[in-house]
Design a protein around this motif. Structure first.
Motif, mmCIF file in Angstrom:
data_model
loop_
_atom_site.group_PDB
_atom_site.id
_atom_site.type_symbol
_atom_site.label_atom_id
_atom_site.label_comp_id
_atom_site.label_asym_id
_atom_site.label_seq_id
_atom_site.Cartn_x
_atom_site.Cartn_y
_atom_site.Cartn_z
ATOM 1 N N PRO A 170 17.070 13.990 -20.182
ATOM 2 C CA PRO A 170 18.355 13.272 -20.298
ATOM 3 C C PRO A 170 19.461 13.885 -19.459
ATOM 4 C CG PRO A 170 17.844 14.517 -22.305
ATOM 5 C CD PRO A 170 16.604 14.548 -21.464
ATOM 6 N N TRP A 171 19.326 15.144 -19.100
ATOM 7 C CA TRP A 171 20.368 15.797 -18.293
ATOM 8 C C TRP A 171 20.013 15.834 -16.799
ATOM 9 C CZ3 TRP A 171 18.032 20.173 -16.285
ATOM 10 C CH2 TRP A 171 16.926 20.658 -16.976
ATOM 11 N N VAL A 172 18.958 15.127 -16.406
ATOM 12 C CA VAL A 172 18.578 15.016 -14.998
ATOM 13 C C VAL A 172 18.587 13.531 -14.611
ATOM 14 C CG1 VAL A 172 16.829 15.441 -13.233
ATOM 15 C CG2 VAL A 172 17.173 17.102 -15.076
ATOM 16 N N THR A 173 19.268 13.223 -13.516
ATOM 17 C CA THR A 173 19.352 11.844 -13.033
ATOM 18 C C THR A 173 18.815 11.804 -11.614
ATOM 19 O OG1 THR A 173 21.312 11.416 -14.382
ATOM 20 C CG2 THR A 173 20.893 9.911 -12.549
ATOM 21 N N HIS A 174 18.024 10.793 -11.307
ATOM 22 C CA HIS A 174 17.479 10.617 -9.961
ATOM 23 C C HIS A 174 18.003 9.314 -9.373
ATOM 24 C CE1 HIS A 174 14.729 13.940 -10.697
ATOM 25 N NE2 HIS A 174 14.298 13.334 -11.796
ATOM 26 N N VAL A 175 18.541 9.389 -8.157
ATOM 27 C CA VAL A 175 18.955 8.199 -7.410
ATOM 28 C C VAL A 175 18.003 8.092 -6.229
ATOM 29 C CG1 VAL A 175 20.804 7.034 -6.170
ATOM 30 C CG2 VAL A 175 21.340 8.499 -8.130
ATOM 31 N N ALA A 176 17.072 7.150 -6.304
ATOM 32 C CA ALA A 176 16.007 7.085 -5.309
ATOM 33 C C ALA A 176 16.496 6.642 -3.944
ATOM 34 C CB ALA A 176 14.896 6.150 -5.796
ATOM 35 N N SER A 177 17.490 5.748 -3.906
ATOM 36 C CA SER A 177 17.931 5.190 -2.639
ATOM 37 C C SER A 177 19.272 4.501 -2.842
ATOM 38 C CB SER A 177 16.910 4.177 -2.100
ATOM 39 O OG SER A 177 16.799 3.073 -2.996
ATOM 40 N N PHE A 178 19.812 3.977 -1.768
ATOM 41 C CA PHE A 178 21.065 3.224 -1.854
ATOM 42 C C PHE A 178 20.880 1.996 -2.745
ATOM 43 C CE2 PHE A 178 23.787 -0.174 0.056
ATOM 44 C CZ PHE A 178 25.007 0.332 -0.377
ATOM 45 N N ASP A 179 19.757 1.300 -2.570
ATOM 46 C CA ASP A 179 19.491 0.116 -3.378
ATOM 47 C C ASP A 179 19.347 0.495 -4.851
ATOM 48 O OD1 ASP A 179 18.505 -2.836 -3.508
ATOM 49 O OD2 ASP A 179 16.941 -1.685 -4.525
ATOM 50 N N ALA A 180 18.650 1.586 -5.110
ATOM 51 C CA ALA A 180 18.481 2.012 -6.500
ATOM 52 C C ALA A 180 19.816 2.392 -7.121
ATOM 53 C CB ALA A 180 17.512 3.181 -6.559
ATOM 54 N N GLY A 181 20.688 3.019 -6.327
ATOM 55 C CA GLY A 181 21.995 3.371 -6.847
ATOM 56 C C GLY A 181 22.802 2.155 -7.232
#
Length: 861
Positions: free
Chosen positions: A456-467
């Motif tokens: 829960p304290w780790v966030t992943h943003v895979a790409s611009f589209d995912a963001g």
């Protein structure tokens, strides 16, 4: 009482001052320790310099300033996505009630995070303060002063002077300098570089404009605006000359001999006020520029105080020192406490904040790569017994700054880039963020563990589209538009945003095979018709040769710009003008003689005639040389000899031709259609649809033979190869050679014989043109073909369809344009599209133009 709050790296002088004060003033030292021995080493050294045993704190155990309630670690595809995620976090915090002055966005490395953070926060409408991303050398005041000091190095080149003048709103005589008008005048005056050019060429241009104004005043047919414009240009040319000469002379004086630092500083301060005005005039400047100007003045004051350190120095030394000062000083933007703090991690030490965002936690940027000092390497610094800091200490210093910034924040967002899309490389998480993650996870984490973590304290943003798809609330207008588009499944049917629709229209049109307005289709945009006014053969030829050139030059009024410094030799255009002017002067003088003194058809030119032509040629050559229109002197010497030699041969060729044809000159520069008293009216050509096209121009020369035949001559100074196929069967080369038949009609007007026989020729009176003559008799058949072609050209212009130029990145070219497509649309793909396009009524004119070029085997040419 004296309180020393969170000492970091105390210098020997600072420590000595505090020790002396502590002898008479009760002193308390508040020390912040991280609990990591290496990271706290510099603080313990500062304590020892204060006379305090810092080793007592070495054993203190301090836990990491992170916990599961307030710390989030975010991984992103690259630095750009890190910054976008950071801005979204700031927006979310503000929506939750956090004040902007309680938030900091800190970066481990200024590249690329400093500029990106400011730009993205501004795009979200969020006020910022902190370290600037632009050094003082690039601010308005700094670059104005440094570029002024750099002018002598380039010899006062024209492009350098106007790069300097256009870098800031420079004052001249208390008003903004007309930089754009000055640049055009300098180009017209053919200024290249050096004081002589700025002095002589501008003075000559001003005198020319004065003469033009006097001629306009004497001519009752000229409107008053012509004379007023000429006087305005003359005044501006003199203002520019005076301004630049003052700069050159002042720099020459101050750079002639070494001067004290204080005199250099006063001189620079004086020019800064002359060019940009005193501080009171800068109220309209942006706040950041005003503060930068103040810091430039402070830097000059610092340099002016160097008289006590060093004696007089040359201007070059002062300029280099000032450059170093301004390039190393970034200054600040905004006001502390006003908006989000953006800066280095070091700026967060000791602050009490609600949210801290740290960007760029990857190896190579945090900690940054340490490079040893080539002049004083670390192994030499060791010998000072700790009196000189080591370059390697920077790593532990950065560690301390990170922990210190996190310790003062109630919530923390640690951003880790997985790669760098600018360099197409992968990034490894910082060793310190892995330590913090390990503390939160309760076990040792490695890079793979962080990238694969589902916590829960780790966030992943895979790409611009995912963001875009996972964000709670868009931070900027662009994100809102894109998120709205995603919400509709990517369909534009339910989108009413003008920016989105316009962008989609551009991309769709340019990627399609359709001939759209983005490719040059101007149908329905009110393109002026040549029939509505008066036109010229050259303009019509330009459309037939390259409609794109007609669009840009004749309709958009954007002719190509030629800078005088780019020309090593006299240009072909200027050489043509020079030869035309020489021949016009000479033949005009001959026609001004009494008829009995003019040479008859069989007469040879006399020695006096030859000498006079050489005198006129030398005089005109000297004039264009004085105007700076002849390029480099070494090439002009050669070109001048060739021009004068061609003039001598011109007379030989002319007398042979007159003897063979029995002609004598009767007019020179035969003008028609300009509305000048004594000149001919416009030539009128009936188009196939019944309308009348009015054409104006000037024929270089008109001769008359004994049998009454009129001989029209148009001088050309280039090569004759492209004209050699002209004949009565192909008189106008598809509309690209219209001058001869139209000049022939003008000759009939001058002779008052509508049916007079006319012979029209292009004459190439130069060695390069081999003194060739190419032409034909202007017969009824020639005029009929001219009328038909003019009808096609007028229809094409009125249709408003212009083919794109190759440099426009268009996908296809659909029309027969020998410039844009010299191969004649030779690919199957282009032919297929042409077959479809020719059925478009808007392209009917182009279909007509292509019909004669059809080839049974290959399709439309």
């Amino acid at each position: 009482a004296l309180v020393v709050h969170l000492p970091q790296r105390l210098s020997l002088h600072s420590a000595k001052m505090l020790r002396e004060l502590s002898r008479s003033i009760p002193t308390t030292v508040i020390v912040g320790m991280t609990g990591i021995v290496a990271a706290d080493d510099e603080v313990r050294t500062s304590l020892r310099r204060l006379g305090i045993d810092g080793d007592e704190a070495a054993g203190i155990r301090v836990p990491f300033p992170v916990d599961l309630e307030r710390t989030t670690i975010l991984t992103a595809s690259d630095g750009d996505e890190e910054v976008r995620a950071a801005v979204r976090a700031v927006v979310d915090a503000v929506r939750a009630g956090t004040r902007l002055d309680r938030i900091a966005v800190l970066h481990a490395s200024p590249e690329p995070y400093a500029r990106l953070a400011h730009e993205q926060l501004h795009a979200a409408g969020i006020v910022t303060n902190g370290a600037a991303v632009v050094p003082l050398a690039a601010r308005m005041a700094g670059r104005t002063l440094l570029e002024l000091l750099g002018l002598p190095d380039g010899g006062y080149r024209r492009q350098d002077v106007f790069a300097w003048l256009s870098s800031a709103p420079v004052l001249h005589d208390g008003r903004w300098a007309p930089t754009t008008a000055w640049e055009r005048l300098s180009r017209q005056a053919a200024v290249v570089a050096g004081r002589d050019d700025w002095d002589g060429h501008l003075a000559q241009l001003a005198d020319q404009q004065d003469r033009r104004a006097e001629q306009a005043d004497a001519d009752d047919d000229e409107p008053d605006s012509v004379a007023d414009q000429a006087r305005t240009l003359a005044g501006r040319a003199r203002d520019l000359r005076r301004f630049v000469l003052r700069v050159i002379d002042d720099l020459s004086v101050v750079g002639a001999a070494p001067l004290p630092w204080s005199e250099h500083a006063r001189w620079a301060q004086g020019w800064l006020e002359q060019l940009l005005g005193v501080a009171a005039r800068r109220d309209s400047w942006p706040l950041d520029e005003r503060k930068a100007a103040e810091r430039v003045e402070v830097a000059l004051d610092r340099l002016g105080a160097l008289d006590a350190v060093e004696g007089p120095v040359p201007l070059e030394v002062f300029a280099r020192t000032l450059t170093l000062e301004l390039e190393s000083d970034l200054g600040r933007v905004g006001r502390f406490g006003d908006g989000v703090l953006v800066g280095s991690v070091e700026m967060g030490t000791g602050l009490d904040l609600d949210l801290v965002v740290v960007l760029g936690l990857a190896e190579g940027s945090f900690p940054s790569t340490v490079r040893d000092d080539s002049l004083l390497p670390d192994h030499e610094r060791h010998r000072t017994g700790g009196e000189l800091g080591l370059r390697a200490d920077r790593v532990e210093r950065q560690h301390r700054h990170l922990l210190g910034a996190l310790a003062g924040a109630r919530r923390q967002l640690l951003c880790v880039p997985r790669g760098d899309l600018r360099r197409s490389v992968e990034r490894v998480p910082s060793r310190w963020v892995l330590d913090l993650a390990s503390s939160l996870a309760g076990r040792r984490w490695w890079p793979a563990d962080l990238h694969a973590a589902v916590e829960p304290w780790v966030t992943h943003v895979a790409s611009f589209d995912a963001g875009l798809r996972t964000m709670a609330v868009p931070a900027t207008g662009q994100e809102h538009r894109l998120r709205s588009l995603l919400a509709t499944g990517g369909s534009l049917a339910d989108t009413d945003d003008a920016a989105t629709l316009a962008g989609h229209a551009v991309l769709t049109a340019r990627r399609s095979g359709d001939f759209t307005r983005f490719d040059g289709n101007l149908v329905g945009l009110g393109v002026p018709s040549p029939v509505d006014g008066i036109t010229s053969p050259t303009r019509l030829e330009r459309w037939a040769s390259c409609p794109h050139a007609h669009l840009v030059q004749d309709l958009l009024k954007a002719p190509p710009v030629e800078n005088p410094e780019d020309n090593l030799m006299i240009t072909a255009l200027q050489k043509g003008r020079l030869i035309h002017q020489i021949l016009e002067d000479f033949v005009g003088e001959v026609l001004a003689r009494p008829e009995a003194e003019r040479p008859s058809a069989g007469d040879s030119w006399t020695a006096a005639d030859r000498a006079r032509l050489q005198d006129i040629g030398a005089q005109r050559c000297n004039e264009v040389a004085a105007q700076g229109l002849t390029g480099r002197p070494i090439f002009w010497k050669r070109d001048r000899r060739r021009i004068l030699a061609d003039l001598h041969r011109f007379l030989d060729d002319d007398q042979r031709h007159r003897a063979a044809t029995g002609t004598v000159p009767v007019a020179v520069e035969l003008g028609f259609g300009f509305g000048v008293d004594g000149e001919l009216p416009a030539v009128e050509v009936a188009l196939p649809d019944g309308r009348v096209l009015r054409v104006r121009g000037r024929a270089d020369r008109l001769d008359r033979a004994a049998d009454g035949t009129l001989h029209v001559v148009d001088y050309k100074t280039g090569k004759a190869d492209r004209y050699k196929n002209l004949s009565e069967s192909d008189p106008i080369a598809g509309g690209t050679r219209l001058q001869l038949p139209l000049y022939g009609l003008a000759a009939r007007l001058a002779d008052s014989r509508p049916g007079a026989p006319v012979r029209a020729e292009y004459w190439f009176p130069t060695t390069r043109g081999k003194f060739a003559r190419h032409g034909y008799d202007v017969t009824d058949e020639v005029l009929a073909e001219t009328q038909a072609t003019l009808g096609v050209i007028v229809g094409g212009v009125e249709a408003g369809v212009f083919p794109p130029h190759p440099d426009s990145n268009a996908t296809f070219f659909y029309v027969a344009c020998p410039v844009c497509d010299p191969d004649g649309l030779g690919t199957v793909e282009l032919r297929r599209h042409w077959e479809r396009k020719r059925r478009d009524p808007a392209l009917a004119a182009y279909a007509m133009l292509a019909e004669p070029l059809d080839d049974d085997e290959n399709g439309p040419a």
